[in-house]
Design a protein around this motif. Structure first.
Motif, short mmCIF file in Angstrom:
data_model
loop_
_atom_site.label_atom_id
_atom_site.label_comp_id
_atom_site.label_asym_id
_atom_site.label_seq_id
_atom_site.Cartn_x
_atom_site.Cartn_y
_atom_site.Cartn_z
N HIS A 1 -4.16 -16.43 -4.92
CA HIS A 1 -4.50 -15.96 -6.12
C HIS A 1 -3.03 -15.87 -6.84
N GLY A 2 -2.01 -15.70 -6.37
CA GLY A 2 -0.70 -15.60 -7.09
C GLY A 2 -0.87 -14.45 -7.80
N ASN A 3 -1.35 -13.36 -7.35
CA ASN A 3 -1.67 -12.15 -7.91
C ASN A 3 -2.17 -11.19 -6.99
N VAL A 4 -1.27 -10.12 -7.02
CA VAL A 4 -1.71 -9.14 -5.95
C VAL A 4 -2.98 -8.48 -6.13
N GLY A 5 -3.34 -8.16 -7.48
CA GLY A 5 -4.36 -7.32 -7.96
C GLY A 5 -5.68 -8.21 -7.64
N ARG A 6 -5.72 -9.39 -7.83
CA ARG A 6 -6.78 -10.15 -7.40
C ARG A 6 -6.97 -10.46 -6.05
N ALA A 7 -6.19 -10.47 -5.27
CA ALA A 7 -6.13 -10.59 -3.90
C ALA A 7 -6.50 -9.33 -3.33
N ALA A 8 -6.17 -8.21 -3.79
CA ALA A 8 -6.59 -7.03 -3.37
C ALA A 8 -8.12 -6.55 -3.73
N ALA A 9 -8.65 -7.35 -4.70
CA ALA A 9 -10.02 -7.24 -5.09
C ALA A 9 -10.92 -7.91 -4.00
N GLU A 10 -10.41 -9.10 -3.59
CA GLU A 10 -10.93 -9.88 -2.77
C GLU A 10 -11.08 -9.52 -1.26
N LEU A 11 -9.91 -8.81 -0.98
CA LEU A 11 -10.01 -8.09 0.31
C LEU A 11 -10.47 -6.92 0.28
N ARG A 12 -10.87 -6.33 -0.96
CA ARG A 12 -11.38 -5.05 -0.72
C ARG A 12 -10.30 -3.92 -0.46
N VAL A 13 -9.20 -3.83 -0.66
CA VAL A 13 -8.15 -2.89 -0.32
C VAL A 13 -7.44 -2.31 -1.58
N GLN B 1 -4.51 -2.09 -4.42
CA GLN B 1 -3.56 -2.90 -4.86
C GLN B 1 -2.02 -2.14 -4.33
N PRO B 2 -2.00 -0.89 -4.36
CA PRO B 2 -0.81 -0.35 -3.66
C PRO B 2 -0.73 -0.62 -2.26
N GLN C 1 1.69 -3.91 2.31
CA GLN C 1 1.44 -4.57 3.30
C GLN C 1 2.30 -5.87 3.08
N MET C 2 2.46 -6.25 2.20
CA MET C 2 3.38 -7.62 1.86
C MET C 2 4.82 -7.17 2.15
N GLN C 3 5.23 -6.20 1.60
CA GLN C 3 6.45 -5.60 1.93
C GLN C 3 6.59 -5.49 3.85
N ARG C 4 5.66 -4.98 4.36
CA ARG C 4 5.90 -4.89 5.75
C ARG C 4 5.99 -6.31 6.59
N LEU C 5 5.04 -7.14 5.90
CA LEU C 5 5.13 -8.59 6.35
C LEU C 5 6.73 -9.07 6.15
N GLU C 6 7.15 -8.95 4.75
CA GLU C 6 8.42 -9.32 4.48
C GLU C 6 9.48 -8.88 5.64
N SER C 7 9.26 -7.67 5.91
CA SER C 7 10.12 -7.09 6.89
C SER C 7 10.05 -7.50 8.34
N GLN C 8 9.12 -8.14 8.85
CA GLN C 8 8.59 -8.66 9.97
C GLN C 8 9.30 -10.11 10.09
N VAL C 9 9.13 -10.88 8.92
CA VAL C 9 9.71 -11.95 8.96
C VAL C 9 11.34 -12.04 8.68
N GLY C 10 11.71 -10.98 8.05
CA GLY C 10 13.22 -11.04 7.65
C GLY C 10 13.73 -12.06 6.39
N ALA C 11 12.45 -12.03 5.38
CA ALA C 11 12.95 -12.64 4.19
C ALA C 11 12.12 -12.31 3.44
N ARG C 12 12.34 -12.44 2.00
CA ARG C 12 11.61 -12.14 0.67
C ARG C 12 10.37 -13.49 0.48
N LEU C 13 9.51 -13.08 0.54
CA LEU C 13 8.07 -14.26 0.51
C LEU C 13 7.63 -14.17 -0.80
N LEU C 14 7.66 -13.04 -1.63
CA LEU C 14 7.25 -13.10 -3.05
C LEU C 14 8.14 -12.83 -3.99
#
Length: 288
Positions: free
Chosen positions: A18-30, A32-33, A38-51
């Motif tokens: 989607h290139g957009n957290v808001g639209r992605a949150a709507a699809e995932l039904r979670v 937005q905050p 969750q994306m920050q957690r993933l970046e922490s797990q990977v050890g790199a900024r992803l977005l």
């Protein structure tokens, strides 16, 4: 060893699409905050900024692009692992798919006779066969090649000759058979899948020339309408009768193209007992 949460990885692929957290949150039904955290957690797990986050959306960084290039395959591999693990148990459920006008009834009937306690269902498969199998929606499908063999086991059952479908008044309608040269300049109705389209239109031709393009139509009935109206011809499996389709169309056998193999497709890997039995019965009852 790096720990990677597959749920976060799935969320990441939706955000990337989607290139957009808001639209992605709507699809995932979670919320937005919550998705942002969750994306920050993933970046922490990977050890790199992803977005790269901005008011306009969330763009992938170089690291994000690398992760995305592997993420979908990782998710598919995890799904296949779960399906194959379940297949090692003794399931009491089997879903057998069929495509086109292919018949799998003898196999299903015999399985039901042998296993009256099992739930054995048949379904018509209209989408990509591989997708249904790899996602676990069906366990075995009788289908025609071409099919991808990555992740699939294909038991060849028999071959079907191919025929050219023409309108009743067409110059080739009265022929007992034709060759490619007889309709080399005629446009043929196209299929959406490039591999399927290349097979049925024999494109490229043996001499390297390209088959003339006809209209792209998804539904088989629409293709028949195009042929009847004289807008395109169609290559299909040869039916038992000379027409086999409808009164205003004729199917003429094609002499110089290879036949189409009919297979029972299942997932690769250790099969469940019911799937293994279905494969054996298909080789016994559907080979001719």
């Amino acid at each position: 060893m790096t720990e990677l949460d597959l749920r976060l990885l799935q969320y990441f692929t939706v955000v990337a699409r989607h290139g957009n957290v808001g639209r992605a949150a709507a699809e995932l039904r979670v919320a937005q905050p919550s998705l942002s955290r969750q994306m920050q957690r993933l970046e922490s797990q990977v050890g790199a900024r992803l977005l790269d986050r901005s008011a306009r959306g969330s763009a992938l960084t170089a690291a994000g692009k690398v992760l995305l290039s592997h993420a979908e395959e990782l998710l598919r591999a995890a799904e296949r692992a779960v399906i194959e693990a379940r297949a090692t148990t003794e399931p009491d459920r089997l879903v057998v798919g069929h495509t086109g006008n292919l018949v799998v009834t003898p196999v299903v009937r015999e399985l039901r006779r042998r296993h009256p306690e099992a739930e054995i269902r048949t379904v018509a498969v209209t989408g990509p066969v591989a997708d249904g199998l790899l996602a676990g929606r069906v366990d075995a499908v009788i289908a025609r090649l071409p099919l991808p063999d990555d992740g699939l086991c294909l038991d060849r059952l028999h071959d079907e000759p191919r025929a050219l479908v023409v309108p009743v008044g067409h110059r080739l309608a009265g022929r007992t058979s034709v060759e490619l040269a007889d309709f080399v300049d005629e446009p043929l109705a196209r299929y959406g899948d490039p591999t399927v389209d290349a097979w049925w239109r024999v494109d490229p031709r043996p001499d390297g020339s390209r088959a003339p393009d006809g209209p792209l139509v998804g539904a088989l009935g629409n293709k028949f309408e195009l042929v009847a109206a004289g807008e395109a011809l169609l290559v299909l499996p040869q039916r038992p009768t000379s027409t086999g389709f409808r009164d205003d169309l004729v199917a003429v056998p094609i002499r110089d193209v290879p036949p189409t193999p009919v297979v029972l497709a299942t997932r690769s890997g250790p099969p469940s007992p019911l799937v293994a039995e279905a494969r054996a019965l298909a080789r016994e009852l559907l080979v001719h």
